[in-house]
Design a protein around this motif. Structure first.
Motif: not given
Length: 254
Positions: A213-229, A231-242
Motif C-alpha cells: 500500500t505505501p509503495f502504491r501511494r508512492l508510485k501514484e505520487a511519482t506519476i502525478t508529479l511526472a504529469g506536472g501536478t 499539489d494534492g500529492v500524498s506522501l508518507d513523510l513520517r515513516r522511518g523505513d526505506e
C-alpha cells in the motif's frame, strides 16, 4: 512504521517459523503420548501372554502329577517326573516374567498368587521326589488329597481372575487409544489450520499495510508529479523505513 522493510520480512519469516515450531512441538508431544498408550497395550498383551503360559504349565503339571499317581514302575515314574520338573521350572520362569510386568496397583494380588504358586511348585517337586524314591503308593498318598486340590483350585482361580482383569484392561486401553487417536487427528488438523490461517492473515496484513500500500501511494505520487501536478500529492513523510526515505526524496524533487 520505523521498522526497515528487511526487518519486517524477517519478522514475517520468524512468525511463520514459530508457527512451524509450535506445530512440531505439538506433533512431538502427540507422538510421545501415542507411544505411551501403545506401550501400555503391549505391556498388557505381554502379561496376557505370560498368564496363558502359566495357566498351560499348571495344567501340564497337574497331568504329569496324575501320571505319577498311576505309575506302575520306576520307568513310568521317570517318564512323568522328568517332564513335571521341567514344567515346574518353566512355570517359575514364566511367573517371574509375568511378575516383572505387573503394574504397582496389582503387586499385592500378584504376591498373593505367587504365594499359592510357590506352594504348588514345592508340592509338585516333593511329589516327584517321593514318587522317584518311594514309588506310586506313597506319591498318591502325598498328592491325591484335599490340601493339594484346594491349592490347585485357588491358584487356578487367581490366574483366571488376573487373566480376566488383564483382558479387560486391554479392551479399555484399546478404546482409550482409539479415542486419543481421533482427538489427536482433530487437534493436529485444527492447530495446523489455525496456524496457517493466522500466519497467512498476519503476513498479508503486514505486507499490505507496510509494503504494498505505501509503495502504491508512492508510485501514484511519482506519476502525478511526472504529469506536472505539484499539489494534492500524498506522501508518507513520517515513516522511518526505506519507503519514508524515498517519500522524502520525492518531496524534495516536488
Amino acid at each position: 512504521m520505523r521498522w526497515k522493510i528487511g526487518t519486517r520480512i524477517y519478522a514475517v519469516v520468524t512468525m511463520l517459523s514459530l508457527v512451524s515450531i509450535v506445530l512440531a512441538v505439538i506433533g512431538q508431544w502427540a507422538m510421545v503420548s501415542y507411544e505411551g498408550h501403545v506401550e501400555a497395550i503391549v505391556n498388557a498383551s505381554d502379561r496376557a501372554f505370560h498368564a496363558e503360559r502359566v495357566n498351560g504349565d499348571i495344567y501340564a503339571a497337574v497331568m504329569d502329577s496324575r501320571g505319577l499317581y498311576m505309575a506302575r514302575d520306576a520307568a513310568e515314574v521317570t517318564k512323568f517326573a522328568t517332564p513335571l520338573l521341567k514344567t515346574l521350572d518353566d512355570l517359575e520362569r514364566e511367573a517371574a516374567a509375568w511378575r516383572a510386568l505387573v503394574p504397582a496397583d496389582q503387586t499385592r494380588k500378584m504376591d498373593e498368587m505367587g504365594s499359592e504358586l510357590g506352594k504348588f511348585v514345592a508340592f509338585r517337586k516333593e511329589l516327584a521326589r517321593i514318587a522317584s524314591q518311594q514309588g506310586n503308593p506313597a506319591a498318591r498318598d502325598f498328592g491325591d488329597n484335599d490340601a493339594n486340590r484346594i491349592n490347585r483350585q485357588n491358584l487356578g482361580k487367581q490366574v483366571a481372575a488376573f487373566a480376566a482383569a488383564n483382558n479387560h484392561d486391554i479392551s479399555l486401553m484399546r478404546d482409550e487409544l482409539s479415542r486419543f487417536g481421533r482427538w489427536l487427528r482433530m487437534a493436529l488438523s485444527c492447530a495446523t489450520a489455525i496456524g496457517i490461517a493466522a500466519g497467512a492473515c498476519l503476513s498479508v496484513l503486514l505486507v499490505r499495510r507496510s509494503i504494498t500500500t505505501p509503495f502504491r501511494r508512492l508510485k501514484e505520487a511519482t506519476i502525478t508529479l511526472a504529469g506536472g501536478t505539484l499539489d494534492g500529492v500524498s506522501l508518507d513523510l513520517r515513516r522511518g523505513d526505506e519507503i519514508g526515505e524515498m517519500a522524502v526524496a520525492v518531496d524534495v524533487w516536488r
